[in-house]
Design an enzyme around this catalytic site. Sequence first.
Site, PDB file in Angstrom:
ATOM      1  N   ASN A 143      29.948  40.471  67.479  1.00  0.00           N
ATOM      2  CA  ASN A 143      29.102  40.809  66.321  1.00  0.00           C
ATOM      3  C   ASN A 143      27.750  41.493  66.864  1.00  0.00           C
ATOM      4  O   ASN A 143      27.228  42.332  66.180  1.00  0.00           O
ATOM      5  CB  ASN A 143      28.714  39.510  65.820  1.00  0.00           C
ATOM      6  N   LYS A 166      33.198  41.596  80.448  1.00  0.00           N
ATOM      7  CA  LYS A 166      34.321  41.557  79.300  1.00  0.00           C
ATOM      8  C   LYS A 166      33.839  41.917  78.107  1.00  0.00           C
ATOM      9  O   LYS A 166      33.359  40.906  77.424  1.00  0.00           O
ATOM     10  CB  LYS A 166      35.315  40.402  79.441  1.00  0.00           C
ATOM     11  N   PRO A 167      34.024  42.986  77.437  1.00  0.00           N
ATOM     12  CA  PRO A 167      33.504  43.429  76.082  1.00  0.00           C
ATOM     13  C   PRO A 167      34.416  42.752  75.144  1.00  0.00           C
ATOM     14  O   PRO A 167      35.718  42.624  75.290  1.00  0.00           O
ATOM     15  CB  PRO A 167      33.427  44.988  76.021  1.00  0.00           C
ATOM     16  N   GLY A 219      30.524  32.991  71.993  1.00  0.00           N
ATOM     17  CA  GLY A 219      31.328  32.978  71.058  1.00  0.00           C
ATOM     18  C   GLY A 219      31.720  31.854  70.577  1.00  0.00           C
ATOM     19  O   GLY A 219      30.700  31.090  70.098  1.00  0.00           O
ATOM     20  N   GLU A 241      26.713  30.053  74.461  1.00  0.00           N
ATOM     21  CA  GLU A 241      26.080  30.333  73.115  1.00  0.00           C
ATOM     22  C   GLU A 241      27.079  30.363  72.164  1.00  0.00           C
ATOM     23  O   GLU A 241      27.784  31.207  72.196  1.00  0.00           O
ATOM     24  CB  GLU A 241      25.102  31.405  73.002  1.00  0.00           C
ATOM     25  N   LEU A 242      27.310  29.353  71.492  1.00  0.00           N
ATOM     26  CA  LEU A 242      28.495  28.954  70.666  1.00  0.00           C
ATOM     27  C   LEU A 242      28.263  28.964  69.268  1.00  0.00           C
ATOM     28  O   LEU A 242      27.471  29.462  68.443  1.00  0.00           O
ATOM     29  CB  LEU A 242      29.063  27.703  71.054  1.00  0.00           C
ATOM     30  N   CYS A 275      25.481  34.461  64.356  1.00  0.00           N
ATOM     31  CA  CYS A 275      25.725  33.055  64.841  1.00  0.00           C
ATOM     32  C   CYS A 275      24.749  32.323  64.320  1.00  0.00           C
ATOM     33  O   CYS A 275      25.147  31.160  63.797  1.00  0.00           O
ATOM     34  CB  CYS A 275      25.850  32.951  66.320  1.00  0.00           C
TER      35      CYS A 275
END
Length: 470
Positions: A143, A166-167, A219, A241-242, A275
């Site tokens: 995002n 890792k994108p 994610g 960060e979830l 998020c």
Amino acid sequence: MTQATVNKVIEVRNMATMEIIETIPAATVEDAKRALENAREGAKVWAATPTYKRVEILENFVKSLRENNEELGKLLSAENGKILAQGLGEIEVAAKIFTEFAQESKRLFGQTIPLDIQEGLESDLMITKREPLGVIVGILPFNFPVELFAQKAGAALAAGNAIVVKPPEDDPLTIIKLVELLHNAGVPKNVIQVLPGYGEDVGAYLTSSPLVDAISFTGSTETGTSIYQSGAKNLSRVFLELGANDALMVCEDGDIEMAVDHAIDGRLLANGQVCCANKRLIVQSSVYEEFKTKLIEKLSQKKVGNQLEEGTDVGPLVNVEAAIHVEEQIKHTVNQGAKLAFGGKRNEAFMEPTVLTNVTKDMDIAKDMEVFGPVFPIISFETFEEGIELVNNTIYGLNSSIFTSDMNKAIQAGNRIQAGIVSLNGGTCYRPVCSAFGGYKKSGIGREGTNYTLEELTQIKSIVLRGVMN
């Protein structure tokens, strides 16, 4: 980009037109292993590079980032689905974040401590310094890939670490371009590497490798929990960060017009895929109808369409599967008793802004079901106490907000709401680059921001000069 062993490929599409923008090879576990080995060597070189030199290189990168803003912003918008203005804005935010981390790294000082504070050590002098951790793995969400790349890579590089990024599979192209710009600016190729690959193989390997000193992930809570377990086996530091189901609370003495505007701006940002967006609207019953009417009236004027076209307010979601999932969540909520008051239609990856009313506190959407799309569930409350309980009635706690003209009530809310950031008379999509961004409960572990991350990605060493103070 680390040279990938051709195995699988990743097709990157513009979801508004379904056209393929580019096809790239997907990295393999072998590629990830080689990248981490290279990073171990790169970490030594970069840590030995003087801070002023690292700052010069990062500032050169920022200059090139701004020079290529339009090209990068269009690419980001095309592959991500957010409207062009937001894509361009994200590139500029990334430039600011890199600049701030570079500047903060020049102030990452230690201490000089005369040890006569402890009996028997009167002749000793302790000097502390901060040193890089070594190799960082940064795993990015779809995002805000560029902004979160800046938060992770900017901090890692400014602190003297090497990083393997890792994108996201859906939109890796802009990140690949940014890494190329960093190399051109002077960052050694083994100090920052990008591995476009799939999470189940490349991501899993990176987060479980003993060659990794720290993992920074943004994610889902489910994936973050798995990463936390993997990192623990190697005692890697893990920053997460979830997910979130953030609330925007509107009291009867609040500015209703302002609250509606903030709710719309926050929920339509990145087409509802944020998020910390206001995913629950908790509105006092006395102003419920007024709020709902104004919300629908303003949403009816929003244009859904191609994100690259002028005048578009809402672009496609990141892929068709994401839009189908949101559509299913809407149907699930209606089946639980909510009323579909506005919108609700899906066309391929496009999802109309949707208003759900008659939502009760027992419904999944009012508690722990995170909806990643432009959906506005409205939940009513009677008393201030009940409103605060509704806000906190979730396993998450990233950002929250309250609209009220009573500052005593606002401060009470700020103290009692269980969230990392509580905005008073403002929306939940709020993240100053210096803020300690992160959540309570299952919204994550650790804080991310230019005033905080450098300390997280370094470690303290103490050097003691024994017997020098006689």
